[in-house]
Design an enzyme around this catalytic site. Structure first.
Site, PDB file in Angstrom:
ATOM      1  N   HIS A  12      -7.063  -1.587   6.583  1.00  0.00           N
ATOM      2  CA  HIS A  12      -5.950  -2.314   7.204  1.00  0.00           C
ATOM      3  C   HIS A  12      -4.804  -1.403   7.647  1.00  0.00           C
ATOM      4  O   HIS A  12      -3.649  -1.836   7.704  1.00  0.00           O
ATOM      5  CB  HIS A  12      -5.440  -3.416   6.259  1.00  0.00           C
ATOM      6  N   HIS A  59       2.079  -5.484   0.347  1.00  0.00           N
ATOM      7  CA  HIS A  59       2.627  -4.150   0.041  1.00  0.00           C
ATOM      8  C   HIS A  59       4.108  -4.264  -0.309  1.00  0.00           C
ATOM      9  O   HIS A  59       4.968  -3.763   0.411  1.00  0.00           O
ATOM     10  CB  HIS A  59       2.424  -3.218   1.226  1.00  0.00           C
ATOM     11  N   HIS A 197      -7.589   6.967   0.756  1.00  0.00           N
ATOM     12  CA  HIS A 197      -6.294   7.445   1.257  1.00  0.00           C
ATOM     13  C   HIS A 197      -5.303   7.586   0.119  1.00  0.00           C
ATOM     14  O   HIS A 197      -5.361   6.856  -0.863  1.00  0.00           O
ATOM     15  CB  HIS A 197      -5.724   6.592   2.390  1.00  0.00           C
ATOM     16  N   GLU A 244      -7.294   0.161  -3.351  1.00  0.00           N
ATOM     17  CA  GLU A 244      -7.401  -1.083  -2.561  1.00  0.00           C
ATOM     18  C   GLU A 244      -8.855  -1.550  -2.442  1.00  0.00           C
ATOM     19  O   GLU A 244      -9.122  -2.730  -2.234  1.00  0.00           O
ATOM     20  CB  GLU A 244      -6.816  -0.878  -1.151  1.00  0.00           C
TER      21      GLU A 244
HETATM   22  C1  DHB Z   1      -0.835   3.207   5.262  1.00  0.00           C
HETATM   23  C2  DHB Z   1      -0.470   2.091   4.558  1.00  0.00           C
HETATM   24  C3  DHB Z   1      -1.424   1.300   3.965  1.00  0.00           C
HETATM   25  O1  DHB Z   1      -1.119   0.136   3.341  1.00  0.00           O
HETATM   26  C4  DHB Z   1      -2.732   1.632   3.995  1.00  0.00           C
HETATM   27  O2  DHB Z   1      -3.603   0.879   3.315  1.00  0.00           O
HETATM   28  C5  DHB Z   1      -3.125   2.744   4.718  1.00  0.00           C
HETATM   29  C6  DHB Z   1      -2.163   3.538   5.338  1.00  0.00           C
HETATM   30  C7  DHB Z   1       0.199   4.046   5.939  1.00  0.00           C
HETATM   31  O3  DHB Z   1       1.386   3.805   5.770  1.00  0.00           O
HETATM   32  O4  DHB Z   1      -0.186   4.959   6.689  1.00  0.00           O
HETATM   33 FE    FE Z   2      -2.566  -0.697   2.198  1.00  0.00          FE
END
Ligand code: DHB
Ligand code: FE
Length: 289
Positions: A12, A59, A197, A244
């Site tokens: 996402h 978030h 990530h 996540e």
């Molecule tokens: C970012 C934020 C998110 O919630 C995620 O799942 C992936 C990347 C971001 O801020 O780049």
């Molecule tokens: Fe996220």
């Protein structure tokens, strides 16, 4: 009765929403990301779901650190796109399905999962970016998402977060709930967020392609085994925000094979790096009739 016909899994990344909203989807950096969803966009037009049960995470947008539900089901009639600091995304409001949502809440809570019931909240990129990826851009004023959406928010932001095992069991309870609804509805369940990530600290920018692809392999073929994976493995291997991915196990647990049916058909599998600081993963699994 209502039935879950398919599950969809997708990252996402908020920058994907920004790329769409700012007209950058055809730029060389973004084109390969969106290309991975061309199949899904056509597929979903044929599938015509009535309702999407959309598992995502907030978030710290609708839920601040003031209160943090582990599992929250949206029973409202509609939800506005949230302002995450630079104005709400220019996308249509989300129309809920209060009848099915209330039925699922009743069934799942009686099945021993203590959900939080939410009648009013705004929905952030965790929910709107997956909708944009699968349905493309919609006119924010005069357009509408093609079907109803039940938002289901999971806490993966503030520890302690639920285990993959618990998420997988919850998916099974959601399937039982949907199938006991008195109404002929084509329901999809989506698991969103991930893949690897990490957004902060010395490991910021971490991407683990091997681990992500092994996760996709196991999500397809060995979800019960994958559900046993402890948190620390996600965080170590897929980064702090890789956690996540436990949400994908909710959607996977709702598929028929977990309750003794035939294995689902893999309609789409896609993996791409980079998209902002995140690996993008996407799967479509269809239940056999
Ligand atoms: C970012 C934020 C998110 O919630 C995620 O799942 C992936 C990347 C971001 O801020 O780049
Ligand atoms: Fe996220």
């Amino acid at each position: 009765m209502a039935r879950i016909t398919a599950s969809v899994y997708t990252s996402h990344v908020p920058a994907i929403g920004a790329a769409l909203d700012l007209g950058k989807a055809q730029e060389p950096y973004w084109q390969p990301v969106f290309a991975g969803y061309d199949y899904g966009k056509e597929w979903i037009k044929e599938q015509k779901p009535d309702v999407i049960f959309l598992v995502y995470n907030d978030h710290a947008t609708a839920f601040s650190l003031d209160f943090i539900p582990t599992f929250a089901i949206g029973t409202g009639a509609e939800y506005q796109p949230a302002d995450e600091g630079w104005g709400p995304r220019p996308v249509p409001k989300v129309i809920g399905h209060p009848q099915l949502a209330a039925h699922i809440a009743q069934s799942v809570i009686q099945d021993d999962f203590d959900l939080t019931i939410v009648n009013k909240m705004d929905v952030d990129h965790g929910l709107t970016v997956p909708l944009s990826l699968m349905f493309g851009q919609q006119d924010p004023q005069h357009g509408a998402w093609p079907c109803a959406v039940i938002p289901f928010a999971v806490n993966v932001v503030q520890y302690p977060v639920p285990s993959g095992r618990r998420c997988f069991q919850l998916g099974q309870a959601i399937r039982r709930a949907v199938e006991s609804f008195d109404g002929d509805l084509n329901v999809q369940i989506w698991g969103t967020g991930g893949m690897s990530h990490q957004l902060q600290g010395p490991r910021a920018g971490l991407i683990n392609k091997e681990w992500d692809n092994a996760f996709l392999d196991r999500l397809i073929a060995d979800p019960a085994g994958l559900a046993q994976l402890p948190h620390i493995d996600y965080v170590r291997e897929a980064g702090s925000e890789g956690i996540e991915l436990v949400m994908w196990l909710i959607a996977r647990g709702a598929m028929s094979d977990v309750a003794g049916g035939p294995a689902p058909e893999v309609k789409q599998r896609f993996y791409h790096v980079p998209a902002s600081n995140t690996a993008v993963g996407h799967l479509i699994l269809e239940n056999k009739q």
